[in-house]
Motif scaffolding. Structure first.
Motif, PDB file in Angstrom:
ATOM      1  N   GLY A   1      45.908   7.524  11.996  1.00 29.74           N
ATOM      2  CA  GLY A   1      46.823   6.567  11.386  1.00 29.74           C
ATOM      3  C   GLY A   1      47.256   7.024  10.001  1.00 29.74           C
ATOM      4  N   LEU A   2      46.294   7.468   9.198  1.00 32.31           N
ATOM      5  CA  LEU A   2      46.614   7.984   7.872  1.00 32.31           C
ATOM      6  C   LEU A   2      47.471   9.239   7.980  1.00 32.31           C
ATOM      7  CD1 LEU A   2      46.271   8.136   4.786  1.00 32.31           C
ATOM      8  CD2 LEU A   2      44.092   9.323   5.167  1.00 32.31           C
ATOM      9  N   TRP A   3      47.150  10.086   8.952  1.00 33.62           N
ATOM     10  CA  TRP A   3      47.916  11.324   9.150  1.00 33.62           C
ATOM     11  C   TRP A   3      49.391  11.014   9.390  1.00 33.62           C
ATOM     12  CZ3 TRP A   3      44.889  15.121   7.706  1.00 33.62           C
ATOM     13  CH2 TRP A   3      45.287  16.446   7.902  1.00 33.62           C
ATOM     14  N   ARG A   4      49.635  10.003  10.249  1.00 34.06           N
ATOM     15  CA  ARG A   4      51.027   9.619  10.530  1.00 34.06           C
ATOM     16  C   ARG A   4      51.697   9.021   9.294  1.00 34.06           C
ATOM     17  NH1 ARG A   4      48.604   8.198  15.468  1.00 34.06           N
ATOM     18  NH2 ARG A   4      48.271   6.052  14.750  1.00 34.06           N
ATOM     19  N   GLU A   5      50.932   8.245   8.525  1.00 34.12           N
ATOM     20  CA  GLU A   5      51.498   7.669   7.298  1.00 34.12           C
ATOM     21  C   GLU A   5      51.865   8.755   6.302  1.00 34.12           C
ATOM     22  OE1 GLU A   5      49.527   4.275   5.521  1.00 34.12           O
ATOM     23  OE2 GLU A   5      48.571   3.810   7.438  1.00 34.12           O
ATOM     24  N   LEU A   6      51.020   9.762   6.191  1.00 35.57           N
ATOM     25  CA  LEU A   6      51.353  10.885   5.324  1.00 35.57           C
ATOM     26  C   LEU A   6      52.613  11.593   5.814  1.00 35.57           C
ATOM     27  CD1 LEU A   6      47.796  12.420   4.689  1.00 35.57           C
ATOM     28  CD2 LEU A   6      49.197  11.146   3.059  1.00 35.57           C
ATOM     29  N   GLY A   7      52.720  11.728   7.131  1.00 35.99           N
ATOM     30  CA  GLY A   7      53.917  12.334   7.696  1.00 35.99           C
ATOM     31  C   GLY A   7      55.157  11.529   7.390  1.00 35.99           C
ATOM     32  N   GLU A   8      55.062  10.220   7.525  1.00 36.41           N
ATOM     33  CA  GLU A   8      56.195   9.340   7.234  1.00 36.41           C
ATOM     34  C   GLU A   8      56.584   9.394   5.763  1.00 36.41           C
ATOM     35  OE1 GLU A   8      54.853   5.559   8.572  1.00 36.41           O
ATOM     36  OE2 GLU A   8      54.928   6.091  10.713  1.00 36.41           O
ATOM     37  N   ALA A   9      55.600   9.615   4.901  1.00 36.59           N
ATOM     38  CA  ALA A   9      55.869   9.698   3.462  1.00 36.59           C
ATOM     39  C   ALA A   9      56.428  11.059   3.054  1.00 36.59           C
ATOM     40  CB  ALA A   9      54.590   9.402   2.679  1.00 36.59           C
ATOM     41  N   GLY A  10      56.503  11.996   4.000  1.00 35.58           N
ATOM     42  CA  GLY A  10      57.057  13.308   3.709  1.00 35.58           C
ATOM     43  C   GLY A  10      56.057  14.327   3.207  1.00 35.58           C
ATOM     44  N   PHE A  11      54.768  14.028   3.332  1.00 34.87           N
ATOM     45  CA  PHE A  11      53.729  14.923   2.824  1.00 34.87           C
ATOM     46  C   PHE A  11      53.800  16.284   3.494  1.00 34.87           C
ATOM     47  CE2 PHE A  11      49.562  16.763   2.437  1.00 34.87           C
ATOM     48  CZ  PHE A  11      49.054  16.312   1.227  1.00 34.87           C
ATOM     49  N   PHE A  12      53.931  16.300   4.811  1.00 33.08           N
ATOM     50  CA  PHE A  12      53.923  17.576   5.532  1.00 33.08           C
ATOM     51  C   PHE A  12      55.305  18.225   5.582  1.00 33.08           C
ATOM     52  CE2 PHE A  12      50.496  14.980   7.595  1.00 33.08           C
ATOM     53  CZ  PHE A  12      49.443  15.663   7.014  1.00 33.08           C
ATOM     54  N   ALA A  13      56.360  17.420   5.548  1.00 37.22           N
ATOM     55  CA  ALA A  13      57.727  17.953   5.625  1.00 37.22           C
ATOM     56  C   ALA A  13      58.345  18.134   4.243  1.00 37.22           C
ATOM     57  CB  ALA A  13      58.599  17.007   6.457  1.00 37.22           C
ATOM     58  N   LEU A  14      57.535  18.112   3.216  1.00 33.49           N
ATOM     59  CA  LEU A  14      58.028  18.138   1.840  1.00 33.49           C
ATOM     60  C   LEU A  14      58.934  19.331   1.565  1.00 33.49           C
ATOM     61  CD1 LEU A  14      57.535  16.473  -0.846  1.00 33.49           C
ATOM     62  CD2 LEU A  14      55.963  18.309  -1.474  1.00 33.49           C
ATOM     63  N   ARG A  15      58.589  20.504   2.118  1.00 33.99           N
ATOM     64  CA  ARG A  15      59.340  21.722   1.812  1.00 33.99           C
ATOM     65  C   ARG A  15      60.297  22.134   2.926  1.00 33.99           C
ATOM     66  NH1 ARG A  15      56.472  26.406   0.784  1.00 33.99           N
ATOM     67  NH2 ARG A  15      54.771  25.740   2.110  1.00 33.99           N
ATOM     68  N   LEU A  16      60.376  21.334   3.968  1.00 40.27           N
ATOM     69  CA  LEU A  16      61.377  21.606   5.002  1.00 40.27           C
ATOM     70  C   LEU A  16      62.764  21.241   4.473  1.00 40.27           C
ATOM     71  CD1 LEU A  16      60.119  20.365   8.503  1.00 40.27           C
ATOM     72  CD2 LEU A  16      60.579  22.702   7.778  1.00 40.27           C
ATOM     73  N   PRO A  17      63.794  22.025   4.819  1.00 40.95           N
ATOM     74  CA  PRO A  17      65.156  21.668   4.396  1.00 40.95           C
ATOM     75  C   PRO A  17      65.564  20.302   4.943  1.00 40.95           C
ATOM     76  CG  PRO A  17      65.075  23.907   5.264  1.00 40.95           C
ATOM     77  CD  PRO A  17      63.757  23.272   5.588  1.00 40.95           C
ATOM     78  N   GLU A  18      66.405  19.627   4.206  1.00 39.05           N
ATOM     79  CA  GLU A  18      66.870  18.315   4.652  1.00 39.05           C
ATOM     80  C   GLU A  18      67.615  18.418   5.979  1.00 39.05           C
ATOM     81  OE1 GLU A  18      68.614  15.683   1.672  1.00 39.05           O
ATOM     82  OE2 GLU A  18      67.994  17.121   0.134  1.00 39.05           O
TER      83      GLU A  18
END
Length: 298
Positions: free
Chosen positions: A42-59
């Motif tokens: 659940g926390l993992w998905r919340e981090l994903g939704e907050a952009g934690f993992f996609a932070l450096r992916l291009p928009e």
């Protein structure tokens, strides 16, 4: 030149700290230790939704479009909160492994060298491996970093420099948090009718902790701007030392209380030990720096 974080970067850091304080505070940390479940999906998905993992992916690819300087600020906060799980590997896997960017997939990596992999039993994929390998559970120093010994081995070398930098940021967050814990306890605990923080020996111990942590943080921030392998290696060396020695000194400030299971100090020390072996060890960082110095001298 102004090397202070921008207003947007400070807001990003504050937002991540607020999210983690509300979602993964001390009670959640101790619940993870008691249950033995390191990765909270659940926390993992919340981090994903907050952009934690996609932070450096291009928009254009569904990411946030930021860079390494912002990533180290975010990972510093995760280290401060002692969030468990393969955060670095999943972040590096964004855009490579389906679901990593959104936090719907947990991705680990061959980041320890040899034949050990962290969080294999909780992972959906291993960065650098075509398939999820089988593994034999191995006892870990950190109760929230399970280890498995695997027969096959993948190649995560392409991610080593960025992985080392983000791990260093985690270590910096951990080091700074142990300073806070030590100073708070030194102000609360009394001996001979006064707080132990009034004694010179304790003051000096806390001051050395702060100096190591701030020097490491400066090195990590600088390496995030330059991205050079040598700068990253130096930052990892300093951050590992700050996290490990800081946790040890924090334990010393806590005295006998620090050695108990109920205190959180041991969790920071054990995590720092494990992270010091991830992505780039002290020996590997020293060899890289020595090679760079030799090349520049020639």
């Amino acid at each position: 030149m102004d090397f202070q974080p921008t207003e947007d970067q400070r807001a990003l850091r504050a937002g991540v700290r607020g999210l983690l304080e509300g979602r993964y505070g001390r009670e959640a940390l101790r619940a993870s230790v008691d249950s033995g479940v390191a990765v909270d999906r659940g926390l993992w998905r919340e981090l994903g939704e907050a952009g934690f993992f996609a932070l450096r992916l291009p928009e254009s690819e569904g990411g946030v479009g930021l860079g390494l300087p912002e990533a180290v600020l975010v990972f510093e906060e995760a280290g401060r909160a002692l969030v468990p799980g393969p955060l670095v590997a999943t972040h590096l896997a964004a855009g490579v492994v389906p679901g990593a960017a959104a936090g719907t997939a947990v991705v680990t990596a061959f980041d320890l060298g040899g034949d050990l992999v962290t969080h294999l039993g909780e992972a959906d994929a291993v960065l650098g491996a075509a398939v999820l390998p089988d593994g034999e559970p191995v006892r870990s120093a950190d109760p929230l970093t399970p280890l498995h010994r695997v027969a096959s081995h993948g190649d995560a070398g392409a991610y080593a420099t960025e992985g080392a930098l983000l791990t260093a940021a985690l270590q910096v967050g951990s080091a700074l948090r142990t300073v806070e814990l030590a100073v708070r306890y030194a102000g609360e605990r009394e001996q001979f009718g006064q707080p132990i923080g009034a004694f010179q020996a304790v003051k000096h111990l806390c001051a050395r902790m702060l100096v190591r942590a701030e020097v490491a943080r400066t090195a990590v921030y600088a390496a995030a701007v330059t991205g050079g392998p040598g700068e990253v290696a130096a930052a990892k060396l300093l951050a590992d030392e700050a996290a490990v020695r800081g946790a040890r000194d924090c334990l010393q400030v806590h005295g006998g209380m620090g050695f108990t299971w109920e205190a959180d100090v041991h969790l920071y020390l054990k995590r720092a030990w494990v992270r010091a072996e991830q992505w780039r060890t002290a020996a590997e960082a020293e060899e890289l720096l020595a090679a760079e110095l030799l090349a520049s001298a020639g």
